[in-house]
Design an enzyme around this catalytic site. Structure first.
Site, short mmCIF file in Angstrom:
data_model
loop_
_atom_site.label_atom_id
_atom_site.label_comp_id
_atom_site.label_asym_id
_atom_site.label_seq_id
_atom_site.Cartn_x
_atom_site.Cartn_y
_atom_site.Cartn_z
N TYR A 1 -19.64 -13.89 23.18
CA TYR A 1 -20.02 -12.59 22.64
C TYR A 1 -21.43 -12.25 23.12
O TYR A 1 -22.24 -13.12 23.44
CB TYR A 1 -19.90 -12.50 21.11
CG TYR A 1 -18.46 -12.50 20.67
CD1 TYR A 1 -17.74 -11.32 20.58
CD2 TYR A 1 -17.81 -13.70 20.39
CE1 TYR A 1 -16.40 -11.32 20.22
CE2 TYR A 1 -16.47 -13.72 20.04
CZ TYR A 1 -15.77 -12.53 19.96
OH TYR A 1 -14.44 -12.53 19.62
N ASN B 1 -24.36 -11.22 22.08
CA ASN B 1 -25.65 -11.65 21.55
C ASN B 1 -25.99 -13.10 21.87
O ASN B 1 -27.14 -13.52 21.71
CB ASN B 1 -25.71 -11.43 20.04
CG ASN B 1 -25.71 -9.97 19.68
OD1 ASN B 1 -25.64 -9.10 20.55
ND2 ASN B 1 -25.78 -9.67 18.40
N ASN C 1 -29.41 -6.89 23.70
CA ASN C 1 -29.31 -8.20 23.07
C ASN C 1 -28.79 -9.30 23.99
O ASN C 1 -29.18 -10.46 23.86
CB ASN C 1 -28.43 -8.12 21.82
CG ASN C 1 -29.12 -7.40 20.68
OD1 ASN C 1 -30.35 -7.38 20.60
ND2 ASN C 1 -28.36 -6.80 19.79
N TYR D 1 -12.30 -4.91 22.94
CA TYR D 1 -13.53 -4.44 23.57
C TYR D 1 -13.35 -4.12 25.05
O TYR D 1 -14.32 -3.76 25.74
CB TYR D 1 -14.63 -5.50 23.45
CG TYR D 1 -15.02 -5.83 22.04
CD1 TYR D 1 -15.58 -4.86 21.21
CD2 TYR D 1 -14.86 -7.12 21.53
CE1 TYR D 1 -15.95 -5.16 19.90
CE2 TYR D 1 -15.23 -7.43 20.22
CZ TYR D 1 -15.77 -6.44 19.42
OH TYR D 1 -16.14 -6.74 18.13
N ASP E 1 -24.59 -3.18 30.79
CA ASP E 1 -24.62 -1.75 30.46
C ASP E 1 -26.03 -1.29 30.13
O ASP E 1 -26.84 -2.05 29.60
CB ASP E 1 -23.71 -1.49 29.26
CG ASP E 1 -24.11 -2.31 28.04
OD1 ASP E 1 -24.03 -3.55 28.11
OD2 ASP E 1 -24.51 -1.72 27.02
N HIS F 1 -20.12 -1.47 26.26
CA HIS F 1 -20.81 -2.75 26.28
C HIS F 1 -20.17 -3.75 27.24
O HIS F 1 -20.78 -4.77 27.57
CB HIS F 1 -20.82 -3.33 24.86
CG HIS F 1 -22.16 -3.83 24.41
ND1 HIS F 1 -23.35 -3.50 25.01
CD2 HIS F 1 -22.49 -4.66 23.38
CE1 HIS F 1 -24.35 -4.10 24.37
NE2 HIS F 1 -23.86 -4.81 23.39
#
Length: 201
Positions: free
Chosen positions: A78, A80, A126, A28, A105, A33
């Protein structure tokens, strides 16, 4: 504007949290994100600290910005579940929401744009939703990094934010990350109005 520090720790108790949002896996690293992580990396380079201490479910660094003790965080929960890490650190140091700066973001802003807000709703993000839930407050300043809108309305939003920046987009992004770092310093220095006037797109 930047104050450079050679050491990774600061003796001052953190009065502020600066939290860049993202996902921890290497795959990632350059995705949209992970703009918050990228901004923290830019800050680390400018201020001369390393975000490498595992604490509060995050990679962290303690430093001094604008004369104040600051804990800089890249949650490893992570996106969320970002609020878990933020709540743990805020609770430990008894830091109020107004002193918690979140960098993340924003798909409603073009690449090369940024926006600073004192507080607000989650806007469908989220990571912010999780932080509001765990802090039981939306009264925290945030720095939004533009990552561009979906290519077309049918494009899946999750796929879009997890897509990587192209090389040309990375070049557009760098000046914004640098501006965001300066904005964070102004906010810590009690000059959020100046930061908004100077940097809001």
């Amino acid at each position: 504007m930047f104050n450079r520090f050679k050491k990774n720790t600061c003796s001052k108790t953190p009065e502020f949290l600066v939290v860049g949002l993202g996902n921890p896996d290497r795959k990632y690293a350059l995705t949209r994100h992970n703009s918050g992580f990228l901004c923290v990396d830019e800050m680390a380079e400018n201020y001369g600290f390393k975000v490498d201490r595992l604490k509060f479910k995050s990679l962290t660094a303690r430093t001094e910005i604008a004369g104040r003790g600051v804990l800089v965080m890249k949650p490893s929960t992570y996106m969320n579940n970002s609020g878990l890490a933020v709540r743990e650190a805020a609770s430990f140091y008894k830091i109020k929401p107004e002193n918690i700066i979140i960098i993340f973001d924003d798909v409603s802003l073009d690449i090369g744009k940024m926006r600073i807000r004192r507080k607000g709703t989650d806007g469908g993000h989220n990571g912010i939703k999780s932080i509001i839930y765990h802090l039981q407050s939306d009264n925290f300043p945030r720095v939004k990094i533009g990552v561009g809108k979906k290519p077309n309305p049918d494009y899946d939003l999750a796929d879009w934010v997890l897509s990587r920046f192209t090389e040309s987009e990375q070049k557009e992004l760098l000046p914004v990350l640098q501006s965001a770092s300066k904005a964070v310093e102004l906010i810590i220095d009690g000059k959020i109005d100046e930061a908004m006037n100077k940097f809001n797109s």
